[in-house]
Structure formats: C-alpha cells, structure tokens
Design a protein around this motif. Structure first.
Motif, mmCIF file in Angstrom:
data_model
loop_
_atom_site.group_PDB
_atom_site.id
_atom_site.type_symbol
_atom_site.label_atom_id
_atom_site.label_comp_id
_atom_site.label_asym_id
_atom_site.label_seq_id
_atom_site.Cartn_x
_atom_site.Cartn_y
_atom_site.Cartn_z
ATOM 1 N N PHE A 170 43.818 9.247 1.824
ATOM 2 C CA PHE A 170 43.073 9.315 3.152
ATOM 3 C C PHE A 170 41.903 10.463 3.357
ATOM 4 O O PHE A 170 42.050 11.358 3.088
ATOM 5 N N ASN A 171 41.049 9.949 4.551
ATOM 6 C CA ASN A 171 40.183 10.883 4.748
ATOM 7 C C ASN A 171 39.648 10.718 6.124
ATOM 8 O O ASN A 171 40.060 9.504 6.708
ATOM 9 N N GLN A 172 38.929 11.381 6.896
ATOM 10 C CA GLN A 172 38.367 11.010 7.924
ATOM 11 C C GLN A 172 37.199 9.971 7.557
ATOM 12 O O GLN A 172 36.712 9.966 6.661
ATOM 13 N N PRO A 173 36.793 9.274 8.613
ATOM 14 C CA PRO A 173 35.535 8.470 8.435
ATOM 15 C C PRO A 173 34.327 9.750 7.678
ATOM 16 O O PRO A 173 34.093 10.432 8.617
ATOM 17 N N ALA A 174 33.933 9.363 6.858
ATOM 18 C CA ALA A 174 33.025 10.566 6.049
ATOM 19 C C ALA A 174 32.079 9.925 5.279
ATOM 20 O O ALA A 174 32.408 8.898 4.572
ATOM 21 N N GLY A 175 31.083 10.529 4.849
ATOM 22 C CA GLY A 175 30.136 10.269 3.768
ATOM 23 C C GLY A 175 28.917 10.979 3.734
ATOM 24 O O GLY A 175 28.695 12.053 4.429
#
Length: 149
Positions: free
Chosen positions: A32-37
């Motif tokens: 799981f992650n925050q929406p990120a990139g």
C-alpha cells in the motif's frame, strides 16, 4: 557514477477519517502507498501529483497545500528519494479509466488500519506523510516556484 535522486510526488487525501491509498504490486509484493509517482520532465510538481493520482486511482485531485518534503534512502538499494507530499481534495472518479500497470486499485483506510498494515506499506514515507498531515502540517503552494527563461 552520477548521483540522481528520484523526485516523487504523493497525494494525501482524508475523507470521513479514512485515507486514500493505492494497493499495488511492486517487485512481486502486494503493498500500500499513497497515490504517488515520479515527477516527469516538462511538468510542475503540481501537474505531477494531479497526473499520478489520476493514473493510480482514477480520481481527479486538486492539491491545496504541501504537507511535507521527505528524503529517504532505500535500505536495500542504492536509491535516494525526495518526496513532495500534497494535501488536497478529490474530484470525480472516472470508473472507465485504466489504471497504471501494477496498480490493483484505490482503497480507503483509517490510521489504525494503516498501522496494522505497516509490514505491507511501500516504504516508511507512507506513515510519515500521514502523521504530518494529522499533525496539521500545511504549507502554502506559493512556496513552490516554476521558473523558465
């Protein structure tokens, strides 16, 4: 060897006591992650977080403030990350939108549920960004400047 840190952006979104996360597969591991990139050439940091949120959740995102800037050294790889985390609000979700490869989909979790998944978080920045948001860290977007000649 040239040192090249990975500059990334993340969206911190809370609604009704739950945080928007992304369930994804990374190197064969479900996490799981925050929406990120990554920040791509030719875009501002704000453009990047709007794009990444759409690509990973199918939600429109409107950044309203910066919650923090995070430096993290990956313990098992020779990688340095510099993350800009933005708080904001979601717009409409596009149910027909095709999510990025590796993304299972968006999920909503309480801080307690996120803590319970600590062994399945993408990295330590996930909890730190949420903690800073919960502590009330809000920095105006006007501190960011995109300069061109």
């Amino acid at each position: 060897m040239v040192w090249k840190p990975h500059v990334t952006v993340a969206a911190i979104v809370e609604q009704d006591g739950r945080f928007l996360l992304v369930e994804e597969m990374v190197e064969g591991r479900r996490c799981f992650n925050q929406p990120a990139g990554h920040w791509d050439p030719g875009e501002t940091l704000l453009d990047a977080v709007v794009r990444e949120t759409l690509e990973e959740t199918a939600y429109a995102f409107e950044p309203e403030y910066l919650t923090g800037i995070y430096h993290w050294e990956h313990p098992a790889k020779d990688l340095t990350y510099l993350r800009f985390a933005f708080g904001g609000k979601l717009g409409d979700q596009r149910p027909d939108y095709t999510l990025d490869t590796g993304i299972i989909g968006p999920v909503w979790m309480t801080p307690a549920e996120i803590q319970a998944q600590s062994g399945h978080l993408r990295n330590v920045m996930v909890q730190r960004c949420m903690a800073d948001y919960l502590a009330g860290n809000r920095y105006p977007l006007e501190i960011l400047h995109s300069l061109t000649d």
